[in-house]
Design a protein around this motif. Structure first.
Motif, mmCIF file in Angstrom:
data_model
loop_
_atom_site.group_PDB
_atom_site.id
_atom_site.type_symbol
_atom_site.label_atom_id
_atom_site.label_comp_id
_atom_site.label_asym_id
_atom_site.label_seq_id
_atom_site.Cartn_x
_atom_site.Cartn_y
_atom_site.Cartn_z
ATOM 1 N N SER A 159 -18.666 -26.024 -2.363
ATOM 2 C CA SER A 159 -17.645 -25.153 -1.786
ATOM 3 C C SER A 159 -18.229 -23.813 -1.340
ATOM 4 O O SER A 159 -17.526 -22.811 -1.289
ATOM 5 C CB SER A 159 -16.520 -24.917 -2.803
ATOM 6 O OG SER A 159 -15.894 -26.137 -3.145
ATOM 7 N N GLY A 160 -19.518 -23.799 -1.048
ATOM 8 C CA GLY A 160 -20.138 -22.575 -0.554
ATOM 9 C C GLY A 160 -20.481 -21.577 -1.635
ATOM 10 O O GLY A 160 -20.391 -20.367 -1.408
ATOM 11 N N GLU A 161 -20.891 -22.086 -2.819
ATOM 12 C CA GLU A 161 -21.188 -21.180 -3.926
ATOM 13 C C GLU A 161 -22.360 -20.243 -3.602
ATOM 14 O O GLU A 161 -22.329 -19.054 -3.933
ATOM 15 C CB GLU A 161 -21.495 -21.986 -5.200
ATOM 16 C CG GLU A 161 -20.266 -22.625 -5.852
ATOM 17 C CD GLU A 161 -19.804 -23.873 -5.128
ATOM 18 O OE1 GLU A 161 -20.548 -24.349 -4.233
ATOM 19 O OE2 GLU A 161 -18.700 -24.378 -5.434
ATOM 20 N N ARG A 162 -23.405 -20.777 -2.974
ATOM 21 C CA ARG A 162 -24.564 -19.928 -2.670
ATOM 22 C C ARG A 162 -24.183 -18.800 -1.705
ATOM 23 O O ARG A 162 -24.605 -17.649 -1.880
ATOM 24 C CB ARG A 162 -25.696 -20.761 -2.072
ATOM 25 C CG ARG A 162 -26.289 -21.778 -3.036
ATOM 26 C CD ARG A 162 -27.533 -22.404 -2.447
ATOM 27 N NE ARG A 162 -27.268 -23.074 -1.167
ATOM 28 C CZ ARG A 162 -26.929 -24.363 -1.077
ATOM 29 N NH1 ARG A 162 -26.804 -25.106 -2.196
ATOM 30 N NH2 ARG A 162 -26.705 -24.907 0.083
ATOM 31 N N GLU A 163 -23.374 -19.115 -0.726
ATOM 32 C CA GLU A 163 -22.967 -18.093 0.242
ATOM 33 C C GLU A 163 -22.049 -17.053 -0.397
ATOM 34 O O GLU A 163 -22.135 -15.849 -0.086
ATOM 35 C CB GLU A 163 -22.270 -18.745 1.440
ATOM 36 C CG GLU A 163 -23.192 -19.516 2.379
ATOM 37 C CD GLU A 163 -23.610 -20.864 1.827
ATOM 38 O OE1 GLU A 163 -24.498 -21.496 2.407
ATOM 39 O OE2 GLU A 163 -23.021 -21.296 0.806
ATOM 40 N N LYS A 164 -21.189 -17.525 -1.289
ATOM 41 C CA LYS A 164 -20.274 -16.587 -1.951
ATOM 42 C C LYS A 164 -21.040 -15.595 -2.822
ATOM 43 O O LYS A 164 -20.688 -14.416 -2.887
ATOM 44 C CB LYS A 164 -19.259 -17.358 -2.793
ATOM 45 C CG LYS A 164 -18.242 -18.132 -1.951
ATOM 46 C CD LYS A 164 -17.273 -18.894 -2.835
ATOM 47 C CE LYS A 164 -16.274 -19.690 -2.004
ATOM 48 N NZ LYS A 164 -15.347 -20.480 -2.854
ATOM 49 N N GLU A 165 -22.099 -16.057 -3.498
ATOM 50 C CA GLU A 165 -22.921 -15.159 -4.308
ATOM 51 C C GLU A 165 -23.625 -14.117 -3.438
ATOM 52 O O GLU A 165 -23.842 -12.981 -3.854
ATOM 53 C CB GLU A 165 -23.951 -15.958 -5.105
ATOM 54 C CG GLU A 165 -23.346 -16.829 -6.196
ATOM 55 C CD GLU A 165 -24.395 -17.617 -6.948
ATOM 56 O OE1 GLU A 165 -25.599 -17.472 -6.583
ATOM 57 O OE2 GLU A 165 -24.034 -18.374 -7.866
ATOM 58 N N ALA A 166 -23.965 -14.533 -2.179
ATOM 59 C CA ALA A 166 -24.620 -13.600 -1.262
ATOM 60 C C ALA A 166 -23.635 -12.722 -0.518
ATOM 61 O O ALA A 166 -24.040 -11.838 0.234
ATOM 62 C CB ALA A 166 -25.490 -14.368 -0.265
ATOM 63 N N GLY A 167 -22.333 -12.964 -0.731
ATOM 64 C CA GLY A 167 -21.311 -12.152 -0.084
ATOM 65 C C GLY A 167 -21.042 -12.510 1.360
ATOM 66 O O GLY A 167 -20.565 -11.668 2.133
ATOM 67 N N VAL A 168 -21.355 -13.754 1.744
ATOM 68 C CA VAL A 168 -21.096 -14.196 3.117
ATOM 69 C C VAL A 168 -20.245 -15.462 3.070
ATOM 70 O O VAL A 168 -20.117 -16.116 2.028
ATOM 71 C CB VAL A 168 -22.411 -14.471 3.876
ATOM 72 C CG1 VAL A 168 -23.219 -13.187 4.029
ATOM 73 C CG2 VAL A 168 -23.225 -15.547 3.179
ATOM 74 N N SER A 169 -19.653 -15.769 4.223
ATOM 75 C CA SER A 169 -18.822 -16.961 4.329
ATOM 76 C C SER A 169 -19.658 -18.091 4.910
ATOM 77 O O SER A 169 -20.309 -17.930 5.939
ATOM 78 C CB SER A 169 -17.605 -16.689 5.212
ATOM 79 O OG SER A 169 -16.833 -17.862 5.381
ATOM 80 N N TRP A 170 -19.676 -19.250 4.238
ATOM 81 C CA TRP A 170 -20.527 -20.352 4.704
ATOM 82 C C TRP A 170 -19.873 -21.154 5.821
ATOM 83 O O TRP A 170 -20.516 -21.943 6.484
ATOM 84 C CB TRP A 170 -20.920 -21.254 3.546
ATOM 85 C CG TRP A 170 -19.878 -22.248 3.117
ATOM 86 C CD1 TRP A 170 -18.681 -21.981 2.557
ATOM 87 C CD2 TRP A 170 -19.963 -23.679 3.211
ATOM 88 N NE1 TRP A 170 -17.997 -23.121 2.274
ATOM 89 C CE2 TRP A 170 -18.779 -24.198 2.670
ATOM 90 C CE3 TRP A 170 -20.917 -24.570 3.663
ATOM 91 C CZ2 TRP A 170 -18.512 -25.553 2.595
ATOM 92 C CZ3 TRP A 170 -20.663 -25.926 3.577
ATOM 93 C CH2 TRP A 170 -19.462 -26.410 3.050
ATOM 94 N N CYS A 171 -18.578 -20.935 6.050
ATOM 95 C CA CYS A 171 -17.890 -21.595 7.167
ATOM 96 C C CYS A 171 -16.782 -20.667 7.628
ATOM 97 O O CYS A 171 -15.792 -20.486 6.916
ATOM 98 C CB CYS A 171 -17.336 -22.947 6.738
ATOM 99 S SG CYS A 171 -16.591 -23.889 8.083
ATOM 100 N N GLU A 172 -16.947 -20.067 8.780
ATOM 101 C CA GLU A 172 -16.014 -19.035 9.223
ATOM 102 C C GLU A 172 -14.799 -19.589 9.945
ATOM 103 O O GLU A 172 -13.746 -18.971 9.931
ATOM 104 C CB GLU A 172 -16.745 -18.048 10.147
ATOM 105 C CG GLU A 172 -17.861 -17.274 9.442
ATOM 106 C CD GLU A 172 -18.541 -16.303 10.382
ATOM 107 O OE1 GLU A 172 -18.224 -16.360 11.589
ATOM 108 O OE2 GLU A 172 -19.380 -15.522 9.926
ATOM 109 N N TYR A 173 -14.933 -20.719 10.617
ATOM 110 C CA TYR A 173 -13.799 -21.160 11.432
ATOM 111 C C TYR A 173 -13.403 -22.600 11.123
ATOM 112 O O TYR A 173 -12.488 -22.854 10.349
ATOM 113 C CB TYR A 173 -14.143 -20.988 12.913
ATOM 114 C CG TYR A 173 -12.996 -21.299 13.846
ATOM 115 C CD1 TYR A 173 -11.703 -20.819 13.595
ATOM 116 C CD2 TYR A 173 -13.192 -22.065 14.986
ATOM 117 C CE1 TYR A 173 -10.660 -21.104 14.445
ATOM 118 C CE2 TYR A 173 -12.147 -22.358 15.851
ATOM 119 C CZ TYR A 173 -10.890 -21.875 15.577
ATOM 120 O OH TYR A 173 -9.846 -22.150 16.423
#
Length: 239
Positions: free
Chosen positions: A213-227
């Motif tokens: 569910s995008g855990e790595r991106e969430k830890e980096a403070g970014v969205s792994w799927c924007e649209y």
């Protein structure tokens, strides 16, 4: 009679004087030009343009209709009209070459079913091959086009009996899709809700299990799927 003789003599003398005057005139002109002529012997060496020995701009059009001599001119015009739409033909007014040559077999009384065509540049010839190869010339003939250089190479091939090469032993290649295989034979699906995107395992017997569910991106403070997202046609990656 005496008067006639005198007239004749006068006319001869006037003609000789006229001839002498022309010679004198030429001699005078030669004297005026004296000093302008060079004593160096003339040895003219013509400067010809560089000879193009390559046939990069030439192609061979195969599978043309075989027609008798009465229809040769008409078929040539049709072919020239077709090929001239693609590029500029290499026309030579001195030799009468119009860019297309269609061989005629006098013994058979018909054309050979192919034609040579030459363009001004190799790029035009390459473009003509891409356009004309497979072109439906009529209901019974589909053209086949190849470069002239390739035909030369085929001509140099030795006429020997074909020997089938030995097949190498079978070696199983690694499965590049193994990372997509699941030991439990489950399917995956992706769901988009709000600003969240999640991938789930599903086996039709139990509740879906989250895979990522995008855990790595969430830890980096970014969205792994924007649209939005979508599986590739074979399901090998998510875009």
């Amino acid at each position: 009679v005496t008067e006639k003789r005198n007239l004749t003599n006068d006319s001869i003398m006037s003609d000789s004087k006229q001839e002498m005057s022309i010679e004198d005139q030429l001699a005078a002109e030669a004297e005026e030009l004296d000093g302008y002529f060079s004593d160096t012997p003339l040895d003219p060496k013509p400067k010809y343009p560089p000879l193009n020995k390559s046939f990069d701009a030439a192609i061979i059009i195969l599978n043309l209709p075989k027609v008798p001599e009465a229809k040769l001119e008409k078929l040539t015009k049709v072919v020239m009209k077709l090929v001239s739409r693609i590029g500029n033909l290499a026309v030579n007014e001195d030799t009468g070459f119009g860019g297309v040559l269609m061989p005629f077999n006098s013994e058979k009384g018909s054309t050979e079913g192919f034609a040579f065509c030459e363009y001004e540049t190799p790029e035009e010839a390459k473009n003509a091959i891409g356009v004309l190869d497979g072109y439906k010339f009529d209901k019974n003939h589909s053209l086949s086009v190849c470069p002239y250089n390739r035909a030369e190479k085929l001509q140099d091939l030795k006429d020997t009996e074909f020997v089938e090469p030995e097949r190498p032993p079978f070696v199983e290649k690694p499965n590049a899709m193994s990372w997509l295989e699941d030991p439990s034979q489950r399917d995956e699906f992706v769901i988009r809700y709000g600003k969240e995107t999640s991938v789930y395992w599903y086996d039709a017997r139990n509740d879906p299990v989250p895979d990522y569910s995008g855990e790595r991106e969430k830890e980096a403070g970014v969205s792994w799927c924007e649209y939005y997202c979508h599986w590739s046609p074979k399901g090998s990656y998510l875009a």
